[in-house]
Design an enzyme around this catalytic site. Structure first.
Site, PDB file in Angstrom:
ATOM      1  N   ARG A 248       0.868  -1.185   0.000  1.00  0.00           N
ATOM      2  CA  ARG A 248       0.000   0.000   0.000  1.00  0.00           C
ATOM      3  C   ARG A 248       0.900   1.229   0.000  1.00  0.00           C
ATOM      4  O   ARG A 248       1.978   1.215   0.617  1.00  0.00           O
ATOM      5  CB  ARG A 248      -0.888   0.041   1.252  1.00  0.00           C
ATOM      6  CG  ARG A 248      -2.139  -0.817   1.174  1.00  0.00           C
ATOM      7  CD  ARG A 248      -3.182  -0.286   0.187  1.00  0.00           C
ATOM      8  NE  ARG A 248      -4.372  -1.129   0.128  1.00  0.00           N
ATOM      9  CZ  ARG A 248      -4.506  -2.204  -0.651  1.00  0.00           C
ATOM     10  NH1 ARG A 248      -3.513  -2.574  -1.438  1.00  0.00           N
ATOM     11  NH2 ARG A 248      -5.628  -2.894  -0.652  1.00  0.00           N
TER      12      ARG A 248
ATOM     13  N   GLU B 201      -3.892   7.853  -5.036  1.00  0.00           N
ATOM     14  CA  GLU B 201      -4.222   7.131  -6.270  1.00  0.00           C
ATOM     15  C   GLU B 201      -5.488   7.704  -6.873  1.00  0.00           C
ATOM     16  O   GLU B 201      -6.438   7.939  -6.133  1.00  0.00           O
ATOM     17  CB  GLU B 201      -4.396   5.634  -5.972  1.00  0.00           C
ATOM     18  CG  GLU B 201      -3.094   4.993  -5.505  1.00  0.00           C
ATOM     19  CD  GLU B 201      -3.238   3.488  -5.213  1.00  0.00           C
ATOM     20  OE1 GLU B 201      -4.289   2.913  -5.550  1.00  0.00           O
ATOM     21  OE2 GLU B 201      -2.299   2.922  -4.648  1.00  0.00           O
TER      22      GLU B 201
ATOM     23  N   HIS C 104      -1.904   0.198  -9.640  1.00  0.00           N
ATOM     24  CA  HIS C 104      -2.522  -0.664  -8.630  1.00  0.00           C
ATOM     25  C   HIS C 104      -3.268  -1.839  -9.283  1.00  0.00           C
ATOM     26  O   HIS C 104      -4.492  -1.966  -9.142  1.00  0.00           O
ATOM     27  CB  HIS C 104      -3.475   0.141  -7.723  1.00  0.00           C
ATOM     28  CG  HIS C 104      -3.779  -0.579  -6.432  1.00  0.00           C
ATOM     29  ND1 HIS C 104      -4.153   0.065  -5.290  1.00  0.00           N
ATOM     30  CD2 HIS C 104      -3.754  -1.903  -6.123  1.00  0.00           C
ATOM     31  CE1 HIS C 104      -4.358  -0.827  -4.327  1.00  0.00           C
ATOM     32  NE2 HIS C 104      -4.124  -2.024  -4.815  1.00  0.00           N
TER      33      HIS C 104
END
Ligand code: NAD
Length: 307
Positions: free
Chosen positions: A225, A254, A273
Site C-alpha cells: 500500500r 491514487e 494498482h
C-alpha cells in the site's frame, strides 16, 4: 443471520465485470444481484471494492481486496457487521508481476520499451544488464503475497530473505529476520520488496532511514500500500541516486497525480494498482464467497474474517 439477498456492489467493476461474479454465484441458494448504492439497505450481504456508509446496515461485507485499510473496523464492530477479505489468492499474480519488474530492470526491458516509443535504436551500456541468479531479494511481509513472491523469484534463481514479526522460518525463504531488524535485513539486498498490510505499525515503515540503509544500487518494489512508504523520502532517494530505481504499484494518492516526479524517472516502473489483476480474479473471489455462504449455513466461523 439469514442470508436471503447477496449483492455484488458495482464498485467491483474497477477489477472485473460485476455481472461475471454474480453469474458465477447464481447457483447459490440465495438471491444474487449486481447493486448500486441505493439498493444496499435491502441486502443482507455485499461483495465490494469500495466502502459505503450504508454497509453499516448489512450483516456481512466481503472485500474483493486483501487490503482492508479503507474500511472503518470500529464502526463495523459497533454495528455488528462482519467484514471478510480476499487474502490467500494473490500469491501467483503478484509474484509474477514482481518477477516481471525484476526481469525488466535486470534485462533492461523497460529501457527498450521507452526507446521503442521514440523509434530509437539504443543499446544499454556494457555493464547495465545483469542476470538474476546470485542476487538477493528481501521480502518484507511473509503472508500470501510475500510467499508468492518468494516462490516465483526462487524459481528464477534469486536468493530470497524475509522479514516478519516472529523470526520463525517460512517455506520458500532462505533466511528470516524479525521486523525490529528491518534496517539490517534490507542492507545487503539488491531488491527490497514490500508486501505488508497497511496498519498503524507499517505506516511509513519505509522512510528516509530505510532508504539510507539500502544499497545505492538496489531496487525498491512496493506492491503493498502506498502509505507503507514515505513517498517524498523515496523520491529524494531516487533523485539523489541513493537507490538504483523502483517499481511501484501503489501510491500515497491514487491515481498517482500527473505532476508526481515519479512519472518522469527512467529507472521507475509505474503500474496503476493492478499487480494482482487476472481474468480469473472473479472466480477466485467467487470461491471465497461460496465457501463462506456454506460456512454460514453450517454455523461455522467465516474464512478470512477481519471484523
Ligand atoms: P496476508 O494477510 O496473507 O499477509 C500479510 C502478512 O503481513 C502477514 O503474514 C502478517 O503477519 C504480516 N504483517 C502484518 N503486519 C506486519 C508488520 N508490522 N511487520 C511484518 N509483517 C507484518 O495478506 P496478503 O494477501 O499477503 O496481502 C498483504 C497486503 O498487500 C494487503 O494487506 C494489501 O494491502 C496488499 N495487496 C496489494 C495488492 C496489489 O494489487 N498491489 C494485491 C493484494 C494485496
Amino acid at each position: 443471520f439469514e442470508l436471503e439477498r447477496l449483492g455484488v456492489h458495482e464498485s467491483v467493476e474497477a477489477v472485473f465485470p460485476p455481472a461475471e461474479l454474480a453469474a458465477s454465484l447464481s447457483n447459490l441458494p440465495t438471491e444474487v444481484a449486481v447493486i448500486g448504492d441505493d439498493e444496499i439497505p435491502r441486502y443482507d450481504a455485499v461483495v465490494t471494492l469500495e466502502h459505503r456508509e450504508a454497509f453499516l446496515e448489512v450483516e456481512w461485507v466481503h472485500s474483493i481486496q486483501a487490503g482492508v485499510d479503507r474500511f472503518p473496523f470500529d464502526e463495523f464492530e459497533d454495528h455488528d457487521v462482519i467484514l471478510t477479505n480476499s487474502t490467500g489468492i494473490h500469491d501467483r499474480t503478484v509474484g509474477e508481476t514482481v518477477a516481471g519488474y525484476l526481469l525488466m530492470f535486470a534485462r533492461r526491458l523497460h529501457a527498450h520499451v521507452a526507446n521503442q516509443r521514440e523509434r530509437r535504436w539504443t543499446r544499454p551500456e556494457w555493464d547495465e544488464a545483469f542476470t538474476l541468479p546470485g542476487s538477493t531479494a528481501c521480502v518484507v511481509g511473509t503472508g500470501t503475497l510475500g510467499r508468492g513472491v518468494a516462490e516465483t523469484l526462487g524459481g528464477l534463481g534469486v536468493r530470497v530473505t524475509g522479514v516478519r514479526r516472529s523470526g520463525d522460518p517460512v517455506p520458500g525463504f532462505d533466511e528470516i529476520d524479525t521486523t525490529d531488524r528491518l534496517l539490517e535485513a534490507i542492507a545487503d539486498a539488491e531488491f527490497v520488496i514490500v508486501t505488508v498490510p497497511l496498519t498503524d505499525e507499517t505506516h511509513h515503515l519505509f522512510d528516509a532511514e530505510a532508504f539510507d540503509a539500502m544499497r545505492d544500487d538496489a531496487y525498491f518494489v512496493n506492491v503493498a500500500r502506498g502509505s507503507v512508504v514515505d513517498e517524498p523520502a523515496l523520491i529524494d532517494a531516487l533523485e539523489g541516486d541513493a537507490l538504483a530505481g523502483a517499481a511501484l504499484d501503489v501510491f500515497e494518492a491514487e491515481p498517482l497525480p500527473e505532476d508526481s516526479p515519479l512519472w518522469g524517472m527512467d529507472e521507475v516502473i509505474i503500474s496503476p494498482h493492478c499487480a494482482a489483476y487476472t481474468r480469473d480474479y472473479f472466480r477466485d473471489i467467487g470461491d471465497i464467497v461460496r465457501e463462506n455462504v456454506d460456512r454460514l449455513a453450517a454455523g461455522e466461523e467465516f474464512h478470512n474474517r477481519v471484523v
